[in-house]
Design a protein around this motif. Structure first.
Motif, PDB file in Angstrom:
ATOM      1  N   LEU A 131     -58.680   0.248  32.411  1.00 47.74           N
ATOM      2  CA  LEU A 131     -59.936  -0.460  32.165  1.00 47.74           C
ATOM      3  C   LEU A 131     -61.022  -0.023  33.134  1.00 47.74           C
ATOM      4  O   LEU A 131     -62.162   0.251  32.734  1.00 47.74           O
ATOM      5  CB  LEU A 131     -59.716  -1.974  32.299  1.00 47.74           C
ATOM      6  N   ILE A 132     -60.684   0.040  34.392  1.00 47.46           N
ATOM      7  CA  ILE A 132     -61.672   0.333  35.435  1.00 47.46           C
ATOM      8  C   ILE A 132     -62.225   1.749  35.293  1.00 47.46           C
ATOM      9  O   ILE A 132     -63.439   1.958  35.291  1.00 47.46           O
ATOM     10  CB  ILE A 132     -61.060   0.078  36.823  1.00 47.46           C
ATOM     11  N   GLY A 133     -61.349   2.729  35.162  1.00 43.80           N
ATOM     12  CA  GLY A 133     -61.819   4.103  34.983  1.00 43.80           C
ATOM     13  C   GLY A 133     -62.548   4.293  33.671  1.00 43.80           C
ATOM     14  O   GLY A 133     -63.570   4.978  33.603  1.00 43.80           O
ATOM     15  N   GLY A 134     -62.026   3.664  32.612  1.00 37.07           N
ATOM     16  CA  GLY A 134     -62.620   3.823  31.288  1.00 37.07           C
ATOM     17  C   GLY A 134     -63.979   3.180  31.151  1.00 37.07           C
ATOM     18  O   GLY A 134     -64.816   3.650  30.374  1.00 37.07           O
ATOM     19  N   ILE A 135     -64.235   2.117  31.866  1.00 37.51           N
ATOM     20  CA  ILE A 135     -65.518   1.421  31.762  1.00 37.51           C
ATOM     21  C   ILE A 135     -66.507   1.899  32.824  1.00 37.51           C
ATOM     22  O   ILE A 135     -67.679   2.124  32.533  1.00 37.51           O
ATOM     23  CB  ILE A 135     -65.318  -0.108  31.840  1.00 37.51           C
ATOM     24  N   LEU A 136     -66.050   2.087  34.043  1.00 39.62           N
ATOM     25  CA  LEU A 136     -66.967   2.443  35.134  1.00 39.62           C
ATOM     26  C   LEU A 136     -67.175   3.940  35.307  1.00 39.62           C
ATOM     27  O   LEU A 136     -68.145   4.357  35.926  1.00 39.62           O
ATOM     28  CB  LEU A 136     -66.462   1.869  36.461  1.00 39.62           C
ATOM     29  N   VAL A 159     -66.723  -2.447  25.020  1.00 38.27           N
ATOM     30  CA  VAL A 159     -67.732  -2.523  26.086  1.00 38.27           C
ATOM     31  C   VAL A 159     -68.795  -1.457  25.879  1.00 38.27           C
ATOM     32  O   VAL A 159     -69.989  -1.708  26.046  1.00 38.27           O
ATOM     33  CB  VAL A 159     -67.083  -2.406  27.483  1.00 38.27           C
ATOM     34  N   LYS A 160     -68.377  -0.266  25.470  1.00 40.82           N
ATOM     35  CA  LYS A 160     -69.353   0.801  25.220  1.00 40.82           C
ATOM     36  C   LYS A 160     -70.355   0.363  24.159  1.00 40.82           C
ATOM     37  O   LYS A 160     -71.553   0.590  24.293  1.00 40.82           O
ATOM     38  CB  LYS A 160     -68.650   2.079  24.776  1.00 40.82           C
ATOM     39  N   ARG A 161     -69.860  -0.269  23.105  1.00 39.44           N
ATOM     40  CA  ARG A 161     -70.741  -0.689  22.011  1.00 39.44           C
ATOM     41  C   ARG A 161     -71.583  -1.909  22.377  1.00 39.44           C
ATOM     42  O   ARG A 161     -72.759  -1.983  22.040  1.00 39.44           O
ATOM     43  CB  ARG A 161     -69.908  -1.021  20.776  1.00 39.44           C
ATOM     44  N   ALA A 162     -70.982  -2.878  23.040  1.00 40.90           N
ATOM     45  CA  ALA A 162     -71.658  -4.151  23.291  1.00 40.90           C
ATOM     46  C   ALA A 162     -72.530  -4.156  24.546  1.00 40.90           C
ATOM     47  O   ALA A 162     -73.519  -4.877  24.597  1.00 40.90           O
ATOM     48  CB  ALA A 162     -70.625  -5.272  23.385  1.00 40.90           C
ATOM     49  N   TYR A 163     -72.152  -3.387  25.529  1.00 48.14           N
ATOM     50  CA  TYR A 163     -72.866  -3.437  26.801  1.00 48.14           C
ATOM     51  C   TYR A 163     -73.012  -2.020  27.343  1.00 48.14           C
ATOM     52  O   TYR A 163     -72.376  -1.647  28.322  1.00 48.14           O
ATOM     53  CB  TYR A 163     -72.109  -4.338  27.790  1.00 48.14           C
ATOM     54  N   PRO A 164     -73.849  -1.217  26.729  1.00 46.04           N
ATOM     55  CA  PRO A 164     -73.949   0.196  27.136  1.00 46.04           C
ATOM     56  C   PRO A 164     -74.576   0.414  28.505  1.00 46.04           C
ATOM     57  O   PRO A 164     -74.659   1.545  28.959  1.00 46.04           O
ATOM     58  CB  PRO A 164     -74.811   0.803  26.026  1.00 46.04           C
ATOM     59  N   LEU A 165     -74.982  -0.659  29.185  1.00 44.03           N
ATOM     60  CA  LEU A 165     -75.544  -0.490  30.524  1.00 44.03           C
ATOM     61  C   LEU A 165     -74.490  -0.062  31.531  1.00 44.03           C
ATOM     62  O   LEU A 165     -74.805   0.424  32.605  1.00 44.03           O
ATOM     63  CB  LEU A 165     -76.205  -1.792  30.991  1.00 44.03           C
ATOM     64  N   ILE A 166     -73.224  -0.246  31.205  1.00 46.19           N
ATOM     65  CA  ILE A 166     -72.155   0.168  32.113  1.00 46.19           C
ATOM     66  C   ILE A 166     -71.728   1.589  31.757  1.00 46.19           C
ATOM     67  O   ILE A 166     -70.572   1.908  31.746  1.00 46.19           O
ATOM     68  CB  ILE A 166     -70.946  -0.785  32.045  1.00 46.19           C
ATOM     69  N   THR A 167     -72.644   2.437  31.438  1.00 43.32           N
ATOM     70  CA  THR A 167     -72.276   3.797  31.090  1.00 43.32           C
ATOM     71  C   THR A 167     -71.829   4.551  32.331  1.00 43.32           C
ATOM     72  O   THR A 167     -72.375   4.346  33.413  1.00 43.32           O
ATOM     73  CB  THR A 167     -73.452   4.555  30.430  1.00 43.32           C
TER      74      THR A 167
END
Length: 188
Positions: A43-48, A172-180
């Protein structure tokens, strides 16, 4: 480093700690617990992304090392880094780095299948690549025996965790793209 990056690093270290609230399930005779925390690096690597994901895992491990009981079952301190299962903990930071790096490379075309494959490669391949040799050395088993006799029982659960992580990463990519991830923002 921007304040936002620091907040994300700390927030996801806290997520890793929260995953430790789920009690470990010990498999008799192995001494290696099944924990929800093994999903954390995915989760951490995939999102951050690579840099922030790696730093988040380092922060978490530093907090464990200074004695905070953040590992599943309320464990913490330097003793957590020398047991037969400790190699898996060392693999977490590297897994978050590798997963983040690969996710950054496919961010614009990221879908569930890619996220799942990357989560399996990093969250199972990297973590086992560090953890199994450590377990083998600490237990006196050969590498093949340590994997086939001990670790293979964990793979089905880890595949489920990779699927959950992939679904969350894509959502998360779709809903909150600010964490790109960092590299994607510089290319976009």
């Amino acid at each position: 480093m921007a304040t936002r990056d620091i907040v994300f690093i700390a927030l996801f270290a806290a997520l890793m700690a929260a995953l430790g609230l789920f009690p470990p399930l010990m498999i008799p005779g192995l001494g290696i617990p099944i924990t929800a925390q093994s999903m954390g690096p995915m989760l951490i690597g995939g999102i951050l992304g690579a840099r922030r994901g790696f730093l988040s895992m380092l922060l978490f491990l530093a907090l464990v090392a200074i004695g905070m009981p953040l590992l599943s079952g309320g464990r913490g301190g330097l003793a957590a880094f020398v047991g037969p299962w400790s190699g898996f903990i060392y693999g977490w930071a590297l897994a978050a780095l590798v997963i983040g790096f690969l996710i950054e490379r496919v961010w614009s075309r990221l879908d569930f299948v890619r996220a799942f494959g990357i989560s399996v490669l990093g969250g199972i391949g990297i973590i086992y690549g560090v953890g199994v040799p450590w377990y083998s050395a600490m237990s006196g088993m050969g590498l093949v025996e340590a994997f086939t006799g001990s670790m293979i029982a964990f793979i089905p659960g880890d595949l489920i965790k990779a699927g959950i992580a992939a679904a969350v990463i894509v959502a998360v990519k779709r809903a909150y793209p600010l964490i790109t991830p960092q590299l994607s923002r510089s290319r976009a």
